[in-house]
Design a protein around this motif. Sequence first.
Motif, mmCIF file in Angstrom:
data_model
loop_
_atom_site.group_PDB
_atom_site.id
_atom_site.type_symbol
_atom_site.label_atom_id
_atom_site.label_comp_id
_atom_site.label_asym_id
_atom_site.label_seq_id
_atom_site.Cartn_x
_atom_site.Cartn_y
_atom_site.Cartn_z
ATOM 1 N N ARG A 142 -9.729 -2.768 4.002
ATOM 2 C CA ARG A 142 -10.590 -1.671 4.469
ATOM 3 C C ARG A 142 -10.264 -0.323 3.839
ATOM 4 O O ARG A 142 -11.087 0.588 3.885
ATOM 5 N N ALA A 143 -9.044 -0.176 3.277
ATOM 6 C CA ALA A 143 -8.708 1.134 2.695
ATOM 7 C C ALA A 143 -7.461 1.049 1.816
ATOM 8 O O ALA A 143 -6.655 0.126 1.963
ATOM 9 N N VAL A 144 -7.363 2.021 0.913
ATOM 10 C CA VAL A 144 -6.133 2.211 0.134
ATOM 11 C C VAL A 144 -5.719 3.673 0.292
ATOM 12 O O VAL A 144 -6.482 4.580 -0.045
ATOM 13 N N GLU B 31 3.747 3.346 8.718
ATOM 14 C CA GLU B 31 3.084 4.414 9.486
ATOM 15 C C GLU B 31 1.882 4.977 8.726
ATOM 16 O O GLU B 31 0.855 5.304 9.328
ATOM 17 N N MET B 32 2.013 5.091 7.398
ATOM 18 C CA MET B 32 0.861 5.576 6.605
ATOM 19 C C MET B 32 -0.354 4.672 6.838
ATOM 20 O O MET B 32 -1.479 5.150 7.042
ATOM 21 N N ALA C 190 -5.579 3.328 9.601
ATOM 22 C CA ALA C 190 -6.276 2.301 10.387
ATOM 23 C C ALA C 190 -6.849 2.887 11.673
ATOM 24 O O ALA C 190 -8.011 2.642 12.024
ATOM 25 N N GLU C 191 -6.038 3.679 12.365
ATOM 26 C CA GLU C 191 -6.506 4.315 13.607
ATOM 27 C C GLU C 191 -7.711 5.204 13.352
ATOM 28 O O GLU C 191 -8.692 5.168 14.084
ATOM 29 N N ASP D 224 -3.142 -3.959 9.137
ATOM 30 C CA ASP D 224 -2.901 -5.050 8.192
ATOM 31 C C ASP D 224 -3.847 -5.004 6.994
ATOM 32 O O ASP D 224 -3.544 -5.562 5.940
ATOM 33 N N ASP D 225 -4.987 -4.380 7.180
ATOM 34 C CA ASP D 225 -6.007 -4.370 6.129
ATOM 35 C C ASP D 225 -6.039 -3.060 5.351
ATOM 36 O O ASP D 225 -7.010 -2.750 4.655
ATOM 37 N N VAL D 226 -4.968 -2.275 5.484
ATOM 38 C CA VAL D 226 -4.862 -1.023 4.731
ATOM 39 C C VAL D 226 -3.731 -1.172 3.708
ATOM 40 O O VAL D 226 -2.611 -1.539 4.072
ATOM 41 N N LEU D 227 -4.044 -0.927 2.439
ATOM 42 C CA LEU D 227 -3.021 -0.979 1.381
ATOM 43 C C LEU D 227 -2.448 0.416 1.161
ATOM 44 O O LEU D 227 -3.125 1.425 1.415
#
Lengths: 402, 402
Positions: B70-72, B93-94, B99-100, B107-110
């Motif tokens: 969903r994001a990098v 934490e990043m 994600a929040e 889990d889906d944020v790189l």
Amino acid sequence: MDEPTQQIKIPAGFRFAGVHCGLKRNPNKEDISLIVCDNPATAAGVYTTNKVFAAPVRRDRSRTPSDKIRAVITNSGNANACTGEQGEKDCAEMANIVAEQIGASADDVLVMSTGIIGVHLPMEKIRSGIAAATGQTGAEASDFIAAARGILTTDNGKKIASRSVTIDGRTFQIAGMCKGAGMIAPNMATMLGIVLTDAPLSVDQAQSVLSQVADETFNCIRVDGHMSTNDSLLLLASGAEGGETLTDAQLDQLQVAMKEACEEMARLIPADGEGATHLIKIDVEGCASVDDAKKIAIEVADSPLVKTAITGGDPNWGRIVSAVGYAGVTFDPLKLELRLNDILLYQEGTPVQFDAKNVSQSIKGSFETHVQLTLFEGDAKARVWASDLTVEYVKFNADYST
Amino acid sequence: MDEPTQQIKIPAGFRFAGVHCGLKRNPNKEDISLIVCDNPATAAGVYTTNKVFAAPVRRDRSRTPSDKIRAVITNSGNANACTGEQGEKDCAEMANIVAEQIGASADDVLVMSTGIIGVHLPMEKIRSGIAAATGQTGAEASDFIAAARGILTTDNGKKIASRSVTIDGRTFQIAGMCKGAGMIAPNMATMLGIVLTDAPLSVDQAQSVLSQVADETFNCIRVDGHMSTNDSLLLLASGAEGGETLTDAQLDQLQVAMKEACEEMARLIPADGEGATHLIKIDVEGCASVDDAKKIAIEVADSPLVKTAITGGDPNWGRIVSAVGYAGVTFDPLKLELRLNDILLYQEGTPVQFDAKNVSQSIKGSFETHVQLTLFEGDAKARVWASDLTVEYVKFNADYST
């Protein structure tokens, strides 16, 4: 550059000459070096693994090990590399002239060349140089030193070492000469080395001891990581001490002394590396194999970022730790330890608090910098000596005007 | 440094932001970069093979390939490498903050980081930076460029490329951003790259195409041969074009366009290498395998003697030929051919007569120098791009005052 003739003991059974024949511009600099063996000597060789190698490397490789070598003729100023068929012929002629003059077979004369790549040898000068050299050989320290000077190119001075070792009541002499300061412009190449002893060695003993000693000394030095076409290390054993061939246990003791002499010579090469302001001693311990330890030490030694950090007196441990990581060795990075000049910088994958100014001062205040890496994978270790990388290195190698 | 916003077409399905949060001293320079996928995207990754790697590399490696990214989120100025457990927590934490804010699973944020090694992330700044970035994402070219600027460290300007490709009547966009200029002081590290497309790819397709493209582009560039702890290349495929997943034949065509875009970006890195005055393009042909060709090209690219020769405009072919010889590849040196800027210098183990002044002028007169090596062992070839080695490189990396 050279200090007054050192008091070195020369192994019995050899005679030496160094003469100037015009390959070097400075008439005071010897450019032909000759070593003659009074009787057939045992000889071994270790050579460059470069697929592109010079004519003399091809020749010597096919003639060592041997039990009947009579002479080594070396010219500096021209590497006789990448010179095709003419290069092979010129190399053979060098051996032929020596053989005729000293009454030996050309097959038993070894040849070494160092200097510019890709230019044919000026054979007229070399012929007269060899004739002059064969006419003035002597067994004094001054003759040895003239020969040691004759193999230099851009080195700042002769590179020699000697040892005396007493084994089971018999005393043997070891003396060596080498040259090298990187593979440096214009096309200057090559590490050359010759180790002499009056100990009686079999052909197998000579090759075995030389290969092992080379692995731990001359194969552990780095200037710029560029492997030359001419690297050669020879061992000649005259047997002039007179006794029986050494037992294996005696050979082990001789090897210790020979390793000391070769390490003393080997470290002179990166210390004299082009533009070097620091000699970097890299110790890697706690590895699964010596090969692993050496791989890591070489990767650290060859990193331009590590080299420039030392040049600048920068305790930049991230550069060293990351170089360890790409050496192709399996290890647990969370256990890696790094000390610089005995000061702990990195431990268990985490930075350690240290006084950066203090570390920087310790680098700047000494010609030698000690990088100490500890892994926790086994008991194997290796040591490599390297030059740092300076503005002068780049200037010297870039500012050659064509 | 940057030219006005280029007219680049951005792949559909992504939003971008680049903000300044205080990691870089210059308040006009973005240091947080965010890419958000409107819907779960297919993602693949290629990472540093360094055994010492940063926390974000560990995280992303375990989460790619994936079909629900969903994001990098990327920060520059700090690599979060060699930072132990705290580094792992900060990295997590990043991802949590992003994600929040965007309503995704962490889990889906790189995560990617680049900058100084061995210093803990200044999390207060990063928290506010991420909050600001998530609040201002957009899908315009200017947003893309802000994100591309946010991943830079000592680069002289943004490094981006894009392609539009029509396959069987469907048009796909490809756009990418990368950063890197060597692994440069103070401890600055890392090549980072992100390639985006709106083509619909399966997880296997994404990983396969990225691995192949990386091998031929980003894995073929050299600045100083020092591998970083953070190198990462990501591919995100949004599928926003809307059609069916590509067939294998269609994927091949997409790969050609993606390779073009990645080559355009990759060569910007050595061209912007620390202090570089030349980009060296090294083509090696006629090898038994691509691996052989690449080994040779890399050995030539990493030789400080070859690099300094190019810097000085010196057609010093002996340095190039001898570097080929120690690449660890089996070949017949008597058949080796070398051209420099299309001029034949060496053929069949013998020097060729050439006009040295002419060759020197051709090097000095152009930013790019072309080294062309031909072996006669097979049909495989490889191309590597490298920087030259200058006094400025050494100064920049040595004169860092601690």
